[in-house]
Design an enzyme around this catalytic site. Structure first.
Site, PDB file in Angstrom:
ATOM      1  N   GLY A 219      31.141 -33.221   0.748  1.00  0.00           N
ATOM      2  CA  GLY A 219      30.138 -32.206  -0.401  1.00  0.00           C
ATOM      3  C   GLY A 219      29.881 -32.804  -1.150  1.00  0.00           C
ATOM      4  O   GLY A 219      29.611 -32.772  -1.967  1.00  0.00           O
ATOM      5  N   ALA A 220      29.408 -34.178  -0.563  1.00  0.00           N
ATOM      6  CA  ALA A 220      28.421 -35.115  -2.131  1.00  0.00           C
ATOM      7  C   ALA A 220      27.505 -35.274  -2.414  1.00  0.00           C
ATOM      8  O   ALA A 220      27.278 -36.066  -3.472  1.00  0.00           O
ATOM      9  CB  ALA A 220      29.126 -36.290  -0.930  1.00  0.00           C
TER      10      ALA A 220
ATOM     11  N   GLY B 123      24.946 -30.478  -6.177  1.00  0.00           N
ATOM     12  CA  GLY B 123      25.809 -29.753  -7.035  1.00  0.00           C
ATOM     13  C   GLY B 123      27.107 -30.421  -7.526  1.00  0.00           C
ATOM     14  O   GLY B 123      26.608 -31.184  -7.958  1.00  0.00           O
TER      15      GLY B 123
ATOM     16  N   ALA C 146      31.355 -31.732   8.389  1.00  0.00           N
ATOM     17  CA  ALA C 146      33.117 -32.580   7.560  1.00  0.00           C
ATOM     18  C   ALA C 146      34.051 -31.426   7.593  1.00  0.00           C
ATOM     19  O   ALA C 146      35.290 -32.160   8.385  1.00  0.00           O
ATOM     20  CB  ALA C 146      32.796 -31.952   5.970  1.00  0.00           C
TER      21      ALA C 146
ATOM     22  N   TYR D 133      32.466 -11.035  -6.957  1.00  0.00           N
ATOM     23  CA  TYR D 133      33.048 -12.938  -6.623  1.00  0.00           C
ATOM     24  C   TYR D 133      34.282 -12.956  -7.177  1.00  0.00           C
ATOM     25  O   TYR D 133      34.903 -12.884  -5.643  1.00  0.00           O
ATOM     26  CB  TYR D 133      32.803 -13.673  -6.961  1.00  0.00           C
ATOM     27  CG  TYR D 133      32.323 -15.113  -7.518  1.00  0.00           C
ATOM     28  CD1 TYR D 133      31.868 -15.722  -6.604  1.00  0.00           C
ATOM     29  CD2 TYR D 133      33.820 -15.832  -7.040  1.00  0.00           C
ATOM     30  CE1 TYR D 133      31.835 -16.875  -6.509  1.00  0.00           C
ATOM     31  CE2 TYR D 133      34.012 -17.096  -6.592  1.00  0.00           C
ATOM     32  CZ  TYR D 133      32.835 -17.816  -6.636  1.00  0.00           C
ATOM     33  OH  TYR D 133      33.610 -18.323  -6.167  1.00  0.00           O
TER      34      TYR D 133
ATOM     35  N   VAL E  71      23.837 -23.249 -10.983  1.00  0.00           N
ATOM     36  CA  VAL E  71      22.582 -22.959 -10.294  1.00  0.00           C
ATOM     37  C   VAL E  71      22.759 -23.864  -9.132  1.00  0.00           C
ATOM     38  O   VAL E  71      22.350 -25.280  -9.868  1.00  0.00           O
ATOM     39  CB  VAL E  71      21.179 -22.795 -10.642  1.00  0.00           C
ATOM     40  CG1 VAL E  71      19.852 -23.019 -10.007  1.00  0.00           C
ATOM     41  CG2 VAL E  71      20.873 -21.579 -12.142  1.00  0.00           C
TER      42      VAL E  71
HETATM   43  P1  NAD Z   1      26.680 -26.886  -3.334  1.00  0.00           P
HETATM   44  O1  NAD Z   1      26.167 -26.454  -2.326  1.00  0.00           O
HETATM   45  O2  NAD Z   1      25.759 -27.636  -4.327  1.00  0.00           O
HETATM   46  O3  NAD Z   1      26.927 -28.338  -2.420  1.00  0.00           O
HETATM   47  C1  NAD Z   1      27.979 -28.075  -1.297  1.00  0.00           C
HETATM   48  C2  NAD Z   1      28.408 -29.430  -0.522  1.00  0.00           C
HETATM   49  O4  NAD Z   1      28.623 -29.058   0.799  1.00  0.00           O
HETATM   50  C3  NAD Z   1      26.556 -30.463  -0.163  1.00  0.00           C
HETATM   51  O5  NAD Z   1      27.033 -31.491   0.157  1.00  0.00           O
HETATM   52  C4  NAD Z   1      26.582 -30.001   1.588  1.00  0.00           C
HETATM   53  O6  NAD Z   1      25.831 -31.157   2.137  1.00  0.00           O
HETATM   54  C5  NAD Z   1      28.324 -29.812   1.903  1.00  0.00           C
HETATM   55  N1  NAD Z   1      28.399 -29.556   3.071  1.00  0.00           N
HETATM   56  C6  NAD Z   1      27.771 -28.069   3.592  1.00  0.00           C
HETATM   57  N2  NAD Z   1      28.548 -27.318   4.964  1.00  0.00           N
HETATM   58  C7  NAD Z   1      29.126 -28.824   5.334  1.00  0.00           C
HETATM   59  C8  NAD Z   1      29.468 -29.367   6.610  1.00  0.00           C
HETATM   60  N3  NAD Z   1      29.936 -28.208   7.415  1.00  0.00           N
HETATM   61  N4  NAD Z   1      29.937 -30.253   6.813  1.00  0.00           N
HETATM   62  C9  NAD Z   1      29.682 -31.302   5.470  1.00  0.00           C
HETATM   63  N5  NAD Z   1      28.993 -31.491   4.090  1.00  0.00           N
HETATM   64  C10 NAD Z   1      28.521 -30.116   3.854  1.00  0.00           C
HETATM   65  O7  NAD Z   1      27.804 -26.166  -3.647  1.00  0.00           O
HETATM   66  P2  NAD Z   1      28.435 -26.204  -5.191  1.00  0.00           P
HETATM   67  O8  NAD Z   1      27.693 -24.984  -5.742  1.00  0.00           O
HETATM   68  O9  NAD Z   1      28.782 -27.507  -5.615  1.00  0.00           O
HETATM   69  O10 NAD Z   1      30.198 -26.297  -5.031  1.00  0.00           O
HETATM   70  C11 NAD Z   1      31.132 -26.869  -4.466  1.00  0.00           C
HETATM   71  C12 NAD Z   1      32.004 -26.148  -4.631  1.00  0.00           C
HETATM   72  O11 NAD Z   1      32.385 -25.672  -6.073  1.00  0.00           O
HETATM   73  C13 NAD Z   1      32.601 -24.791  -3.341  1.00  0.00           C
HETATM   74  O12 NAD Z   1      33.846 -24.925  -4.086  1.00  0.00           O
HETATM   75  C14 NAD Z   1      31.776 -23.440  -5.642  1.00  0.00           C
HETATM   76  O13 NAD Z   1      33.021 -22.764  -4.582  1.00  0.00           O
HETATM   77  C15 NAD Z   1      32.615 -24.593  -6.618  1.00  0.00           C
HETATM   78  N6  NAD Z   1      32.030 -23.278  -7.145  1.00  0.00           N
HETATM   79  C16 NAD Z   1      30.657 -23.295  -8.119  1.00  0.00           C
HETATM   80  C17 NAD Z   1      29.874 -23.240  -9.330  1.00  0.00           C
HETATM   81  C18 NAD Z   1      28.723 -22.682  -8.977  1.00  0.00           C
HETATM   82  O14 NAD Z   1      28.340 -21.628  -9.968  1.00  0.00           O
HETATM   83  N7  NAD Z   1      27.827 -22.889  -8.180  1.00  0.00           N
HETATM   84  C19 NAD Z   1      30.985 -22.878  -9.888  1.00  0.00           C
HETATM   85  C20 NAD Z   1      32.333 -23.206  -9.405  1.00  0.00           C
HETATM   86  C21 NAD Z   1      33.164 -23.706  -8.794  1.00  0.00           C
HETATM   87 NA    NA Z   2      29.081 -29.769  -3.908  1.00  0.00          NA
END
Ligand code: NAD
Ligand code: NA
Length: 398
Positions: free
Chosen positions: A48-49, A52, A112, A236, A275
């Site tokens: 998930g690189a 975010g 993934a 949530y 965000v």
């Molecule tokens: P994001 O949507 O920015 O990133 C998601 C990543 O997952 C991307 O790199 C995307 O390409 C990848 N991805 C999605 N489906 C895929 C698949 N099938 N195969 C390969 N890659 C795939 O999300 P984020 O907000 O960075 O979230 C990452 C983690 O952090 C999550 O577990 C989220 O719940 C957690 N989190 C988010 C927040 C927030 O407010 N955004 C806060 C706390 C924790």
């Molecule tokens: Na991410």
């Protein structure tokens, strides 16, 4: 439906929106400005690189600790005149900067959740790195095809038990209104959400990596979770997504057993609300985030994904000291978000929130380059919006 893995190399770098490259450069500069992370990771896999917290983790490992990184994500490159997705450009920009600094960086674009992509990743580790010492699990997805059964799961973002009514902001117009979200009416939706965003896939990754012998002695792995304030609990933490996070957090115990003979360890880090593409999809939460940003900025304690990840690595995962955990065994880098004075002020603003927030929200969109407003933005459009953003900012100041 099985999503076909795509592993084409990055195309022509000059066609990338300038803004994306600048955003990545800013994150790199931030990490460099904080100095080297002592005893940081050296060979890192980020799942998930591309956006975010994931891209921020990758940048922190690479530029804070000179780590070789492999990134796995699911993004679309530009094709037939259509721009690619934001994460594609992020990753291209990251690789360009990493290579220019003499750092190993390769990426795998595909699903993934699939066995095929896990296998490709393991082959690449074997070929290029031998073993890895950190696995970051930062996937966020609305659906998952189970690799063993082929079943397609779709997650839902709903309360459990009672309907939930609260304020929400229309992301495109900035208009604030009331929304009522009906609760799930069956256990299946809960189970589906757990199947997508729970801990099973993280466990599968760690099992496969271990079995292939590509995990180094003392390996660490971390996945990300969220808690947030009581006002978002119904949608949530006490909702369907919260059940999936409970499951993810419980997976730590399972993975710790798996890694025991390697002296490895797994963590969940509870991060701050930010965000990103995934958080923008949850009702009510984006309005909360816009008010949170406002309060935290006024107090001078706002953090973006990169500040959060740099702090997680430098002050927690690789501090060299005993890692402090909450009563449920989690790392808490949402400490500033959850501070009593912050939450009190957000709650007060929440009461007042009307479309007045509109202007503020629009400014957020323009100034947070991680967010979905920047998806597929062309250079000229970027400049137009930046101009508009500066104008709005001066309006807000007066
Ligand atoms: P994001 O949507 O920015 O990133 C998601 C990543 O997952 C991307 O790199 C995307 O390409 C990848 N991805 C999605 N489906 C895929 C698949 N099938 N195969 C390969 N890659 C795939 O999300 P984020 O907000 O960075 O979230 C990452 C983690 O952090 C999550 O577990 C989220 O719940 C957690 N989190 C988010 C927040 C927030 O407010 N955004 C806060 C706390 C924790
Ligand atoms: Na991410």
């Amino acid at each position: 439906m099985i999503i076909k893995p795509r592993t084409r190399g990055f195309i022509c770098l000059t066609s990338h929106p300038e803004g994306t490259l600048q955003n990545i450069k800013n994150q790199i500069d931030y990490v460099k400005s904080k100095g080297k992370i002592k005893n940081g990771p050296k060979k890192v896999l980020v799942i998930g690189a591309s956006t975010g917290f994931g891209i921020a983790s990758r940048i922190t490992a690479a530029f804070g600790s000179d780590a070789a990184t492999i990134g796995v994500f699911f993004e679309k490159p530009a094709a037939e005149g259509k721009p690619g997705t934001a994460g594609w450009y992020n990753s291209a920009a990251f690789e360009k900067e990493a290579h220019a600094s003499g750092l190993y960086a390769k990426s795998i674009n595909g699903d993934a959740f699939s066995d095929e992509i896990k296998k490709q990743t393991i082959d690449l580790i074997k070929k290029d790195l031998g073993q890895i010492d950190l696995v970051v699990y930062s996937l966020a997805s609305p659906r998952r095809t189970h690799p063993k059964t082929g079943v397609n799961y779709a997650s839902v973002l709903k309360p459990i038990g009672q309907p939930f009514t609260n304020k929400t902001v229309d992301f495109h117009t900035g208009v604030v209104s009331d929304i009522t979200i009906n609760p799930v009416d069956n256990d299946e939706d809960i189970q589906n959400t757990i199947a997508v965003m729970g801990g099973e896939d993280w466990k599968f990754w760690m099992e496969d990596l271990k079995e292939a012998g590509v995990l180094a002695e003392g390996v660490k792995t971390v996945a990300y979770s969220y808690i947030g304030p009581e006002l978002t609990y119904p949608i949530y933490r006490n909702g369907t997504i919260g059940k999936a996070k409970d499951d993810l957090e419980a997976t730590v115990t399972t993975i710790n057993k798996l890694l025991k003979d390697l002296n490895g360890i797994s963590y969940v880090s509870v991060n701050k609300a930010l965000v990103t593409q995934s958080s923008s999809a949850i009702p009510v939460v984006p309005l909360y985030i816009s008010l949170l940003y406002k309060v935290m900025k006024q107090k001078g304690i706002h953090e973006g994904c990169i500040e959060q990840m740099q702090r997680l690595f430098a002050e927690s995962l690789y501090s060299g000291e005993k890692i402090s955990l909450d009563e449920k065994g989690r790392i808490r880098i949402d400490d500033l978000e959850m501070r009593e004075d912050v939450q009190k002020e957000v709650a007060a603003l929440w009461e007042q929130a009307t479309t007045q927030v509109k202007k503020y929200w629009q400014i957020q969109l323009l100034h947070h380059k991680e967010d979905i407003a920047f998806k597929s933005i062309s250079k000229s459009k970027w400049e137009d919006q930046k101009l508009a953003g500066d104008t709005l900012k001066s309006v807000q100041r007066t």
